[in-house]
Design a protein around this motif. Structure first.
Motif, PDB file in Angstrom:
ATOM      1  N   PHE A 231       0.831  -1.200   0.000  1.00  0.00           N
ATOM      2  CA  PHE A 231       0.000   0.000   0.000  1.00  0.00           C
ATOM      3  C   PHE A 231       0.874   1.263   0.000  1.00  0.00           C
ATOM      4  CE2 PHE A 231      -2.769  -3.287   1.548  1.00  0.00           C
ATOM      5  CZ  PHE A 231      -4.015  -2.968   1.031  1.00  0.00           C
ATOM      6  N   SER A 276      -1.595  -0.460  -3.997  1.00  0.00           N
ATOM      7  CA  SER A 276      -2.945   0.107  -3.935  1.00  0.00           C
ATOM      8  C   SER A 276      -2.928   1.551  -3.443  1.00  0.00           C
ATOM      9  CB  SER A 276      -3.802  -0.743  -3.004  1.00  0.00           C
ATOM     10  OG  SER A 276      -5.088  -0.177  -2.841  1.00  0.00           O
ATOM     11  N   SER A 303      -3.059  -6.250  -1.301  1.00  0.00           N
ATOM     12  CA  SER A 303      -3.521  -5.155  -2.153  1.00  0.00           C
ATOM     13  C   SER A 303      -4.214  -5.650  -3.411  1.00  0.00           C
ATOM     14  CB  SER A 303      -2.342  -4.249  -2.534  1.00  0.00           C
ATOM     15  OG  SER A 303      -1.312  -5.001  -3.144  1.00  0.00           O
TER      16      SER A 303
END
Length: 342
Positions: A231, A276, A303
């Motif tokens: 992330f 992400s 993700s």
């Protein structure tokens, strides 16, 4: 005769592999059945009767979690490294008056103690329900590119910072039979090129949290680990530096070994935008760990669906197989071609 022995050996290995696979599945099923065993303790209802302390609220997961819990009606103490910075000011403006921004550098004994005193003086009637150890840093470099100072700084924030905070606030959480939550990473168990120092800090964090979970069970305190995947695009946790910055740290021997081409390639890979951009899945897991009556011991949050499938299997793979998979990754193949090159 040799063929018969070979076939027999292969058959034996096949049986062993089958038994191990079935055993792994059964163990996984049993762990799922018992991961929320017993009465699970208590949950938290909405209302301003409980407090939650979150470290690392300047940005990323901590920032979004503070907003979510404030909206859910808890008294949030948002620990920020820069209490006058844009992240802290954004929380103060967007959240209710029940959210309190605290100056909190988890590497400072003095600041942690001052935060403890601030909480003690401002706790709502039901006390401190949860501490979310979210503050963390990330940096990239191959093992030999780091200095002891680099490792010490990483561990001081990601591991000792959590230990320092936990020891200070555990008595308050024990009084409410609440939650201790630790934000780790998939890199605590998944090996990745040029992220060794970060992995060391997160693996140590999980060892600490696992020991604490066993100890706190006697007091009714739940300890949860959240393991986010990639992330980085949403949190900006990766330190921004140039290939030149890294190249200048290397001595002549390592410059010859790793080559400038490879250092530049690692820089491109490490600081490139990937992963992400949506933190909702991670924040959802953190909220469940805090508010659910029966929280999980671990929340692995990938993700993507593909990452999720691989990462759930990865911890159970034999080391040689896991290493073989990594060695066939595009980045690893590029690396081998660039070593010792001009």
């Amino acid at each position: 005769m040799a063929v018969r022995i070979s076939m027999a050996t292969m058959h034996l290995f096949g049986q062993i592999a089958c038994i191990l696979s079935v055993s792994a599945v059964l163990l996984w099923v049993v762990s799922r059945l018992f991961s929320r065993r017993g009465d699970g303790g208590t949950g938290v209802q909405k209302g301003y009767r409980y407090a939650v302390l979150i470290t690392g609220c300047d940005s990323g997961f901590g920032h979004h979690l503070a907003q979510r819990l404030d909206a859910a009606g808890l008294v949030v103490f948002a620990g920020c490294l820069f209490p006058a910075g844009p992240g802290a000011q954004s929380l103060a403006k967007s959240c209710s008056t029940h959210l309190k921004v605290l100056p909190l550098d988890v590497t400072s004994d003095d600041q942690v103690q001052r935060a403890k005193e601030a909480l003690r003086d401002n706790l709502p009637e039901n006390g401190l329900w949860a501490v979310v150890n979210n503050a963390g840093i990330a940096d990239w470099a191959e093992t030999e590119w780091n200095t002891i100072k680099d490792y010490s700084h990483m561990v001081d924030v990601n591991l000792f910072g959590c230990i320092r905070t936990s020891i200070a606030f555990l008595p308050m959480v024990r009084a409410t039979k609440g939650r201790m939550v630790y934000v780790s990473s998939i890199l605590a168990f998944y090996t990745c090129l040029y992220m060794g120092a970060y992995s060391v800090s997160k693996r140590g964090l999980e060892a600490f949290a696992d020991c604490l979970r066993v100890e706190m069970d006697s007091f009714g305190v739940k300890v949860c680990i959240v393991q986010p995947g990639n992330f980085g695009n949403a949190t900006n946790i990766i330190r921004m530096k140039t290939g030149q910055d890294m190249w200048e740290k290397l001595d002549d021997e390592r410059k010859h070994t790793f080559s400038r081409r490879y250092v530049d390639r690692v820089t491109e890979s490490a600081v490139g935008k990937s992963g992400s951009t949506n933190v909702d899945a991670v924040v959802d897991a953190m909220v469940d760990a805090i508010l659910s009556r029966r929280p999980k011991s671990r929340y692995l949050v990938a993700s993507s669906v593909t990452d999720a499938l691989f990462l759930h299997v990865c911890p159970y793979l034999p080391t040689r197989l896991a290493d073989a998979i990594i060695s066939r990754s595009p980045m690893y193949v590029e690396r081998k071609a660039m070593l010792y090159s001009n």
